[in-house]
Design an enzyme around this catalytic site. Structure first.
Site, PDB file in Angstrom:
ATOM      1  N   ALA A 289       0.845  -1.198   0.000  1.00  0.00           N
ATOM      2  CA  ALA A 289       0.000   0.000   0.000  1.00  0.00           C
ATOM      3  C   ALA A 289       0.876   1.242   0.000  1.00  0.00           C
ATOM      4  O   ALA A 289       0.569   2.249   0.629  1.00  0.00           O
ATOM      5  CB  ALA A 289      -0.932  -0.012   1.205  1.00  0.00           C
ATOM      6  N   GLY A 290       1.992   1.141  -0.716  1.00  0.00           N
ATOM      7  CA  GLY A 290       2.880   2.299  -0.857  1.00  0.00           C
ATOM      8  C   GLY A 290       2.360   3.197  -1.973  1.00  0.00           C
ATOM      9  O   GLY A 290       1.165   3.213  -2.271  1.00  0.00           O
TER      10      GLY A 290
ATOM     11  N   GLY B 117       0.877   1.004  -5.107  1.00  0.00           N
ATOM     12  CA  GLY B 117      -0.254   0.170  -4.696  1.00  0.00           C
ATOM     13  C   GLY B 117      -1.454   1.006  -4.276  1.00  0.00           C
ATOM     14  O   GLY B 117      -2.593   0.732  -4.687  1.00  0.00           O
TER      15      GLY B 117
ATOM     16  N   ARG C 215      13.126   2.163  -6.795  1.00  0.00           N
ATOM     17  CA  ARG C 215      14.491   2.659  -6.988  1.00  0.00           C
ATOM     18  C   ARG C 215      14.615   4.118  -6.555  1.00  0.00           C
ATOM     19  O   ARG C 215      13.642   4.860  -6.532  1.00  0.00           O
ATOM     20  CB  ARG C 215      14.950   2.464  -8.424  1.00  0.00           C
ATOM     21  CG  ARG C 215      14.115   3.132  -9.488  1.00  0.00           C
ATOM     22  CD  ARG C 215      14.692   2.795 -10.838  1.00  0.00           C
ATOM     23  NE  ARG C 215      13.850   3.272 -11.906  1.00  0.00           N
ATOM     24  CZ  ARG C 215      14.276   3.512 -13.133  1.00  0.00           C
ATOM     25  NH1 ARG C 215      15.553   3.350 -13.427  1.00  0.00           N
ATOM     26  NH2 ARG C 215      13.452   3.931 -14.053  1.00  0.00           N
TER      27      ARG C 215
ATOM     28  N   ARG D 289      16.400  -0.469 -12.266  1.00  0.00           N
ATOM     29  CA  ARG D 289      15.357  -1.358 -11.734  1.00  0.00           C
ATOM     30  C   ARG D 289      15.978  -2.706 -11.356  1.00  0.00           C
ATOM     31  O   ARG D 289      15.536  -3.366 -10.424  1.00  0.00           O
ATOM     32  CB  ARG D 289      14.264  -1.560 -12.788  1.00  0.00           C
ATOM     33  CG  ARG D 289      13.468  -0.294 -13.121  1.00  0.00           C
ATOM     34  CD  ARG D 289      12.535  -0.546 -14.292  1.00  0.00           C
ATOM     35  NE  ARG D 289      11.681   0.590 -14.625  1.00  0.00           N
ATOM     36  CZ  ARG D 289      11.987   1.531 -15.519  1.00  0.00           C
ATOM     37  NH1 ARG D 289      13.124   1.489 -16.152  1.00  0.00           N
ATOM     38  NH2 ARG D 289      11.144   2.518 -15.780  1.00  0.00           N
TER      39      ARG D 289
ATOM     40  N   SER E 220       6.015  -5.106  -9.137  1.00  0.00           N
ATOM     41  CA  SER E 220       7.309  -4.900  -8.466  1.00  0.00           C
ATOM     42  C   SER E 220       8.467  -5.089  -9.453  1.00  0.00           C
ATOM     43  O   SER E 220       8.427  -5.962 -10.308  1.00  0.00           O
ATOM     44  CB  SER E 220       7.474  -5.893  -7.314  1.00  0.00           C
ATOM     45  OG  SER E 220       6.334  -5.883  -6.488  1.00  0.00           O
TER      46      SER E 220
ATOM     47  N   HIS F 159      11.116  -4.129 -19.483  1.00  0.00           N
ATOM     48  CA  HIS F 159      10.735  -2.865 -18.826  1.00  0.00           C
ATOM     49  C   HIS F 159      11.974  -2.263 -18.147  1.00  0.00           C
ATOM     50  O   HIS F 159      12.091  -2.218 -16.940  1.00  0.00           O
ATOM     51  CB  HIS F 159       9.622  -3.149 -17.813  1.00  0.00           C
ATOM     52  CG  HIS F 159       9.226  -1.974 -16.980  1.00  0.00           C
ATOM     53  ND1 HIS F 159       8.681  -0.833 -17.507  1.00  0.00           N
ATOM     54  CD2 HIS F 159       9.286  -1.774 -15.639  1.00  0.00           C
ATOM     55  CE1 HIS F 159       8.442   0.023 -16.523  1.00  0.00           C
ATOM     56  NE2 HIS F 159       8.798  -0.526 -15.385  1.00  0.00           N
TER      57      HIS F 159
HETATM   58  N1  LIG Z   1       6.199  -2.197 -13.315  1.00  0.00           N
HETATM   59  C1  LIG Z   1       6.152  -0.874 -13.330  1.00  0.00           C
HETATM   60  O1  LIG Z   1       5.806  -0.275 -14.341  1.00  0.00           O
HETATM   61  C2  LIG Z   1       6.523  -0.099 -12.083  1.00  0.00           C
HETATM   62  C3  LIG Z   1       6.360   1.291 -12.030  1.00  0.00           C
HETATM   63  C4  LIG Z   1       6.663   1.965 -10.844  1.00  0.00           C
HETATM   64  C5  LIG Z   1       7.146   1.263  -9.750  1.00  0.00           C
HETATM   65  N2  LIG Z   1       7.338  -0.084  -9.861  1.00  0.00           N
HETATM   66  C6  LIG Z   1       7.833  -0.880  -8.726  1.00  0.00           C
HETATM   67  O2  LIG Z   1       6.742  -1.092  -7.819  1.00  0.00           O
HETATM   68  C7  LIG Z   1       7.292  -1.337  -6.522  1.00  0.00           C
HETATM   69  C8  LIG Z   1       6.580  -0.436  -5.514  1.00  0.00           C
HETATM   70  O3  LIG Z   1       6.922   0.914  -5.723  1.00  0.00           O
HETATM   71  P1  LIG Z   1       6.367   2.051  -4.744  1.00  0.00           P
HETATM   72  O4  LIG Z   1       6.838   3.324  -5.287  1.00  0.00           O
HETATM   73  O5  LIG Z   1       4.944   1.836  -4.467  1.00  0.00           O
HETATM   74  O6  LIG Z   1       7.189   1.708  -3.411  1.00  0.00           O
HETATM   75  P2  LIG Z   1       6.756   2.069  -1.898  1.00  0.00           P
HETATM   76  O7  LIG Z   1       7.971   1.905  -1.067  1.00  0.00           O
HETATM   77  O8  LIG Z   1       6.015   3.346  -1.867  1.00  0.00           O
HETATM   78  O9  LIG Z   1       5.707   0.890  -1.535  1.00  0.00           O
HETATM   79  C9  LIG Z   1       6.068  -0.438  -1.407  1.00  0.00           C
HETATM   80  C10 LIG Z   1       5.236  -1.021  -0.273  1.00  0.00           C
HETATM   81  O10 LIG Z   1       5.475  -2.432  -0.210  1.00  0.00           O
HETATM   82  C11 LIG Z   1       5.370  -2.786   1.164  1.00  0.00           C
HETATM   83  N3  LIG Z   1       5.951  -4.083   1.398  1.00  0.00           N
HETATM   84  C12 LIG Z   1       7.274  -4.431   1.471  1.00  0.00           C
HETATM   85  N4  LIG Z   1       7.380  -5.750   1.734  1.00  0.00           N
HETATM   86  C13 LIG Z   1       6.128  -6.246   1.798  1.00  0.00           C
HETATM   87  C14 LIG Z   1       5.586  -7.541   2.013  1.00  0.00           C
HETATM   88  N5  LIG Z   1       6.375  -8.605   2.229  1.00  0.00           N
HETATM   89  N6  LIG Z   1       4.243  -7.689   2.047  1.00  0.00           N
HETATM   90  C15 LIG Z   1       3.420  -6.621   1.839  1.00  0.00           C
HETATM   91  N7  LIG Z   1       3.885  -5.372   1.607  1.00  0.00           N
HETATM   92  C16 LIG Z   1       5.211  -5.194   1.600  1.00  0.00           C
HETATM   93  C17 LIG Z   1       6.089  -1.648   1.873  1.00  0.00           C
HETATM   94  O11 LIG Z   1       5.750  -1.622   3.265  1.00  0.00           O
HETATM   95  C18 LIG Z   1       5.587  -0.440   1.098  1.00  0.00           C
HETATM   96  O12 LIG Z   1       4.437   0.137   1.703  1.00  0.00           O
HETATM   97  C19 LIG Z   1       8.784  -1.089  -6.635  1.00  0.00           C
HETATM   98  O13 LIG Z   1       9.473  -2.315  -6.794  1.00  0.00           O
HETATM   99  C20 LIG Z   1       8.898  -0.240  -7.886  1.00  0.00           C
HETATM  100  O14 LIG Z   1      10.178  -0.332  -8.480  1.00  0.00           O
HETATM  101  C21 LIG Z   1       7.031  -0.762 -10.990  1.00  0.00           C
END
Ligand SMILES: NC(=O)c1ccc[n+]([C@@H]2O[C@H](COP(=O)([O-])OP(=O)(O)OC[C@H]3O[C@@H](n4cnc5c(N)ncnc54)[C@H](O)[C@@H]3O)[C@@H](O)[C@H]2O)c1
Length: 313
Positions: free
Chosen positions: A9-10, A13, A83, A89, A120, A176
């Site tokens: 829920a970052g 999410g 990142r 990534r 992720s 990606h």
């Molecule tokens: N595929 C894409 O196009 C794309 C685009 C942007 C970001 N991302 C990726 O998405 C991911 C999340 O990015 P973000 O900016 O939301 O990060 P963020 O740090 O804001 O949120 C990540 C959340 O995951 C939670 N978390 C960690 N371990 C966990 C677990 N075991 N169970 C449940 N929750 C857990 C953390 O507490 C945090 O709230 C990153 O890996 C980022 O690189 C992918």
């Protein structure tokens, strides 16, 4: 009753859950995070916008309680670290592989029939990890990256053309990553006409380059990776599946000979519907595009190799 779970829920999410609720994509959206109270708080905050924004979706949050996610139709995995400026990534693999694997296993215990959308990073490798470790049919494992990269491509195209992004069409395939994604400029159109009618070769090249580093540009500005477009792109993919829209969207999927590749998850155009991946669409790539796809797949495969090194496979 349709139900979607978003894990993590970052930034990404929570944005994804918010868009899902606002657009009433599902009847119920559950957010789950390891951080105590964060999902619950964000869900309550979003529910307090329901009357203001006029949506009926029910949003709830929980701290690591997978029972709450039971019987989800689609699950979205965003958990892991994002990142920071200067990072690729691919550098996230050590931490995120363990998180993605355990989260996916827990989700399946309660939603054995769910379609899994992996966000992720490094996304192609995390999708491959889910495919290899869960033993699910390949139509149910979908990596979200192409929907975002294509949306960025359309944004940069619209800037160059001086028009609304909804006037242009374009797709990004391949891995990606900043150096692996392939904006398909030859297929891009403005009102159905090839963009080469409106933009010089130099300008088109510039658009492609801006698209490829689109994520890094935002990470530099924000100090962490972007979330509005990634979250919305996740919700877009979920909607196409849940509403059986049969939309053509580039996604990272398991390839078994398509585009000349096997034993890999990489971005290609697919039709998304109620079964997840309904069909992989093979485009008639020219020699340069084929070479770019091969180089991209080779780079993704190299990152996949690290899964063994970190003990995830
Ligand atoms: N595929 C894409 O196009 C794309 C685009 C942007 C970001 N991302 C990726 O998405 C991911 C999340 O990015 P973000 O900016 O939301 O990060 P963020 O740090 O804001 O949120 C990540 C959340 O995951 C939670 N978390 C960690 N371990 C966990 C677990 N075991 N169970 C449940 N929750 C857990 C953390 O507490 C945090 O709230 C990153 O890996 C980022 O690189 C992918």
């Amino acid at each position: 009753m349709s139900k979607v779970t978003v894990v993590g829920a970052g930034n990404v999410g929570a944005t994804c859950a918010n868009v899902l609720a606002f657009n009433e994509v599902a009847d119920e959206v559950v957010m789950l995070d390891v951080k105590e109270g964060v999902s619950e708080g964000k869900a309550m905050d979003m529910m307090q916008t329901a009357q203001l924004l006029g949506f009926d979706t029910t949003l709830t949050g929980c701290t690591n309680d997978y029972a709450q996610t039971a019987d989800s139709d689609v699950v979205v995995i965003t958990s892991g670290i994002p990142r920071k400026p200067g990072m690729t990534r691919e550098e996230l693999i050590g931490v995120n592989a363990g998180i993605v694997k355990s989260v996916a296993e827990n989700l399946l215990k309660y939603s054995p029939n769910a379609i899994i959308v992996v966000i992720s990073n490094p996304m192609d490798t995390m999708t491959y990890l889910a495919l290899k470790s869960l033993g699910l049919p390949k139509n149910r494992i979908i990596g979200m990256g192409g929907a975002l990269d294509s949306s960025r491509f359309k944004y940069f195209l619209s800037q160059a053309l001086g028009c609304n992004a909804n006037e242009v069409e374009g797709m990004v395939i391949g891995g990606h990553g900043d150096t692996t994604m392939i904006p398909l400029t030859r297929f891009a159109t403005y009102k159905g006409l090839p963009i080469s009618n409106f933009l010089s070769a130099e300008k088109i090249e510039e658009v492609a380059k801006s698209t490829m580093v689109g994520g890094a540009t935002l990470t530099g500005l924000l100090g962490t990776s972007a979330w509005y477009a990634p979250g919305a792109a996740g919700a877009f993919v979920v909607e196409a599946i849940l509403h059986n829209q049969m939309k053509l969207v580039p996604c990272s999927v398991s390839l078994e000979g398509e585009y000349g590749e096997t034993d890999i998850c990489c971005g290609v155009p697919v039709i998304l519907g109620k079964n997840g991946i309904e069909k992989i669409v093979e485009l008639p790539l020219d020699e340069a595009e084929k070479a770019a796809f091969k180089a991209s797949a080779d780079a993704v495969r190299k990152v996949n190799g690290a899964l063994k090194e970190v003990g995830a496979l």
